[in-house]
Design a protein around this motif. Sequence first.
Motif, short mmCIF file in Angstrom:
data_model
loop_
_atom_site.label_atom_id
_atom_site.label_comp_id
_atom_site.label_asym_id
_atom_site.label_seq_id
_atom_site.Cartn_x
_atom_site.Cartn_y
_atom_site.Cartn_z
N THR A 161 2.28 1.37 -3.97
CA THR A 161 1.20 0.57 -3.74
C THR A 161 0.22 1.53 -2.69
OG1 THR A 161 2.34 -1.29 -3.87
CG2 THR A 161 0.47 -1.47 -2.54
N GLY A 204 -3.61 2.26 -3.22
CA GLY A 204 -4.58 1.77 -2.35
C GLY A 204 -5.75 2.91 -1.97
N THR A 225 -10.37 -0.57 -9.19
CA THR A 225 -8.97 -1.12 -9.63
C THR A 225 -8.41 -0.33 -10.89
OG1 THR A 225 -10.01 -3.24 -8.88
CG2 THR A 225 -7.99 -3.41 -10.33
N GLY A 278 -7.06 2.98 -9.42
CA GLY A 278 -5.76 2.62 -8.54
C GLY A 278 -4.58 2.21 -9.70
#
Length: 791
Positions: free
Chosen positions: A260, A264, A291, A294
């Motif tokens: 994560t 991020g 998005t 990532g």
Amino acid sequence: MRGLILAFAFGVWLLQQQATLPGAGGFAALLLLPLLWLLRRHAALFRIFALLFSALAGFLWAAGFAQVRLAGELPSAWEGRDIQIVGVVAELPQMQERGVRFLFDVEKIETENAIVPSRISITDYDFRETSARKNEREFHPGERWRLTVRLKQPHGSWNPHGFDFEVWALERDIRATGYIRDAAADIRLAPQVWRPAYLVERARESVRDRFRVVLGDAPYAGILLALAIGDENAIPNRDWELFRKTGVVHLVSISGLHITMIAGLVFALAQALWRRSEALTLRLPARKAATAAGLAIAFAYALLAGFSVPTQRTVFMLAALAAALWSGRAGSMSLALCWAVLVVLLLDPWAVTAPGFWLSFGAVALLVYVGSCRLEQRIHWLREALRSQWVIALGLTPLLIALFQQVSIISPLANAIAIPLVSLVVTPLALLGAVIPVDAILHLSHGVMAACMKFLQFCADLPLAVWQQHAPPPWTIIAAIAGAIWMLLPRGFPLRWLGLAALLPMFLLLPQPPAPGAMRVAVLDVGQGTAVVVRTAHHALVYDTGPRYSSEADSGNRIIAPFLRGEGIARLDGMIISHDNMDHSGGAASLFNALPVGWLASSLPPESALHDLARRDMRCFAGQGWTWDGVRFEMLHPTPESYASPKLKDNDRSCVLKVSSAYGSALLTGDIEQRMENELIARNGAALKVDVLLAPHHGSKTSSTAGFVETTHPSAVVFTVGYRNRFGHPKAEVEERYKNVGGLLYRSDRDGAVIFDFSNAEAVEVTRWRRAEPHYWQKNPSGVDENRPAG
């Protein structure tokens, strides 16, 4: 939708508890599915039946998966035979003390009529010293080889509170294990097979090679490898023990936190760069582009890390949130988590058997639950971090106690420092050093990790750093989970303290020890070796400690210590090592490190290092005796004079112990052979008759003479042997002798742990662990057809 997914997950879990797989009749239950359509106008009934069918779907999905995978097992007829195969090295080879182990995808079977599973685990043994090992046969991911191998079906030890190797192998589709035979036909056919999975593994190997060149023998290089590519085998056992004590195991594997964080970081960078271009922003909003970037990086990192359950959970949850953002719908964390559960179980129904599944999903579920119960708009980051630590520490305690019978008390303190250091400094630097050929980056990452390890060692050395206890009854775990959830309700909610009352039974309900005058004798399954735990009302003794498997693993830390902890045995009053043989003493050092031991009695030579570990050390010899809680312990062998004979074999100097309770007796014989058996008969005569006998020398033909069998005349005999052991123990003629005197035969390779409960005057209660805790992935291995007790 959440309810349906959770019902599906329950069905998958339920299937993994079964002793047998459902037949065709189970799948026929799907024919009732049209009932849902008929009930569509009855909302309550429709919801109930929808949940039931969802659970049934999960149950049958897992059953179908299992049927297919079990069908590909190695036939018994081809165990232990030379087979020539062609295939590809499928994953990163793992170095061991005496060779290298790797997964092998079988493409072709060249031995006529042979049947081999499509994926096997192979070890290339080399018993020479490290400096003299051959280097002409090195294996790398993606290479195609022709090999001559000997295989066997996956088989592991099966004990209470122990690790289940067989389901671990089934989950990874390893349907046979074996080793390479030295043969001229073993040749490399192709240096690289161009398939995506093999290319990923080759990339992982390149990263590992770079870390080894740059960091060499640096003490924490293995931790950086685990953080970068998920190679957890590179971490030594001493570091794992430190991580378990401080509750930071999740930080040194590729966890959702790391993925994560990386996703991020890439999201923020991609969004900032995308917004700088008006043309790109008009074609696609910056947030959607960021998005996608990532998520792509998260998926790539997960692949590089081996795509374990924590990485899968994170990737699938991020994918669900990304899909919601792209579709223009508000994303719900709880729904995304449920979708992640569903995808993981669709791909891997055995994930529910892994502790990581429950801990990783449980941690995120707790944070989502607590976040959904709060109305605060903004909280200081430090307060939020501390609250998260409290939530996870409290909420996961019942699971940690259930899974490992221990929990780190200083975990919140350790994580408060370790999380920012490992997630925000060590891991990014390790990944950066894997990509950019600047050695200083890796050295800096290692330096920060070294500082972190010093802090963790400080935490581990604090008093009461770890809480250890017995394995609680299942219902107390359920009550404790409910209590923890109740305690985590928002401040001001009435009667939150009642949650503490629900937690207490997990700690206060202790296992029932034997009554005074009774005893419990557990012959553990440690492979080719011996380990026995004798427990009375207030005392516990270990007779032999099983084999040593490697420098990092032995039966002490892998089998005996977890068994003792799960049974609520916090200290040993005594330990007996029968003789100087690694199959009997290999786990002793680990046990001394795991819990207090009152004294050690053995026939070990003076130079043995185990003498230095014992608080009180003595030789065992005939004539020693003591009584614990109405149970009599008598040492019958060796004689004191035997220690003066340098020519006497270690086997014949085995400590022989007779344990007698009000309800029966047991004789533990070590590895004595024919000569010593005759001496025992001459010295003890009819006093050797017992109810339970630990067969001398694992059932070797050099022991269990006709006279010894007739004199002991046991009602039950236990052979402690390894599956398909190279010695052929127990010998058929030995088994026949015991059968002729009416003895019931038990074998650790077939029965797992065998536990004798001497608490009933009518008969000794016998528990065979493979029969007491059966699972469909195990064969029906018991060689004892009679379903009657010993005695």
